[in-house]
Design an enzyme around this catalytic site. Structure first.
Site, short mmCIF file in Angstrom:
data_model
loop_
_atom_site.label_atom_id
_atom_site.label_comp_id
_atom_site.label_asym_id
_atom_site.label_seq_id
_atom_site.Cartn_x
_atom_site.Cartn_y
_atom_site.Cartn_z
N LYS A 12 0.85 -1.20 0.00
CA LYS A 12 0.00 0.00 0.00
C LYS A 12 0.89 1.25 0.00
O LYS A 12 1.94 1.23 -0.64
CB LYS A 12 -0.97 -0.07 1.18
N HIS A 96 -8.16 -3.28 -6.61
CA HIS A 96 -8.13 -3.44 -5.15
C HIS A 96 -9.30 -2.65 -4.54
O HIS A 96 -9.67 -1.60 -5.04
CB HIS A 96 -6.79 -2.94 -4.60
N GLU A 171 -10.88 -10.58 -1.54
CA GLU A 171 -10.59 -9.78 -0.36
C GLU A 171 -11.90 -9.19 0.18
O GLU A 171 -12.34 -8.13 -0.29
CB GLU A 171 -9.61 -8.65 -0.71
N SER A 217 -6.44 -9.34 6.57
CA SER A 217 -5.89 -9.67 7.89
C SER A 217 -5.22 -11.04 7.94
O SER A 217 -5.34 -11.76 8.92
CB SER A 217 -6.99 -9.55 8.97
N GLY A 239 -0.87 -5.43 5.93
CA GLY A 239 -0.09 -5.03 7.12
C GLY A 239 1.02 -5.99 7.50
O GLY A 239 2.15 -5.56 7.78
P1 13P Z 1 -4.44 -6.43 5.48
O1 13P Z 1 -3.64 -7.71 5.38
O2 13P Z 1 -3.70 -5.32 6.13
O3 13P Z 1 -5.79 -6.70 6.07
O4 13P Z 1 -4.70 -5.95 3.97
C1 13P Z 1 -5.22 -6.83 3.05
C2 13P Z 1 -5.13 -6.22 1.70
O5 13P Z 1 -5.83 -5.28 1.39
C3 13P Z 1 -4.16 -6.79 0.77
O6 13P Z 1 -4.35 -6.29 -0.52
#
Ligand code: 13P
Length: 253
Positions: A12, A96, A171, A217, A239
């Site tokens: 990100k 995304h 996702e 997550s 994350g």
């Molecule tokens: P997290 O793993 O921080 O929840 O993010 C998921 C994501 O959006 C991966 O593209």
């Protein structure tokens, strides 16, 4: 049908070039020789000229978090597929949920971007997923089908080799950055719905071979249970991909 898993890091809007370099310096030795899974990193565009040369010669692929569908043009702030190719990127995320939510990306735009990526031989990871209100209203299946059919409009007539490169990431938006992972069963159910829709759109062979990643997550302590599901072919990690140790733990689940 055995599908090779892909474990991908979506950084990100995090990291400076120095931080990205430090990540790669620490990460590559830890995953050296790990060939069970494909590995890919998705940094911000400004980090690509750091991360791509740093990963050169390794088995870690690098791609963009977003590309524009146009070849080039007056699109301030955007990155073209040719620019991605020129710096050596091989993959791109498309659609995304943060792009859909904050930058008004629609299924139609996702579809155009997918066509552009396939035309250039860039591996696309098409992201789909429902928001919490949709899940609670029992609309998950219809949302996933709409997003998949929107993304894949006009794709069936392309060369089989191009179609075979497509990866999907499921996702669920309510699981992103919330610490609220979908249970392996919930994720696998959604993957089955998506795969059935892909079968309708692109045929049984393509559907059986297409990798569907889970994202939302994903952490070192839940990856093994997710990957134990036959339907889950890898992970798109936010994350927990920012630190070399935790991303390595996920890759080596
Ligand atoms: P997290 O793993 O921080 O929840 O993010 C998921 C994501 O959006 C991966 O593209």
């Amino acid at each position: 049908m055995s599908r090779k898993a892909l474990i991908a890091a979506n950084w990100k809007m995090y990291k400076t070039p120095a931080e990205a370099q430090a990540f790669v310096d620490a990460f590559l030795p830890m995953v050296q020789g790990h060939t069970r899974d494909e590995i890919a990193l998705f940094p911000s565009p400004v980090l690509l000229p750091t991360v791509i040369p740093a990963c050169k010669g390794s088995h870690v692929a690098v791609g963009a978090q977003n590309i524009h569908f146009a070849e080039e043009g007056a699109y301030t702030g955007e990155t073209s597929i040719g620019q991605l190719e020129a710096v050596g990127g091989t993959h791109t995320l498309i659609g995304h949920s943060e792009r859909r939510q904050y930058f008004a990306e629609t299924d139609e735009i996702v579809n155009k971007k997918l066509h552009t990526a396939l035309k250039h031989g860039i591996v696309p990871i098409v992201c789909i997923g429902e928001v919490l209100e949709e899940r609670e209203a029992g609309k998950t299946a219809s949302v996933l089908k709409t997003q998949a059919s929107g993304a894949f409009a006009g794709i069936a007539s392309l060369a089989p080799q191009a179609i075979a490169s497509i990866v999907i990431a499921y996702e669920p938006v309510w699981a992103i950055g919330t610490g609220r992972t979908a249970t392996p069963e919930i994720a696998a159910d959604a993957h089955r719905i998506i795969r059935a829709e892909v079968e309708k759109l692109l045929g049984a062979n393509v559907a059986a071979a297409m990798r569907i990643l889970y994202g939302g997550s994903v952490k070192p302590d839940n990856i093994a249970k997710l990957m134990a599901e036959e339907e889950i072919d890898g992970a798109l990690v936010g994350g927990a991909s920012l630190k070399p140790d935790s991303f390595t733990a996920i890759v080596k689940y």
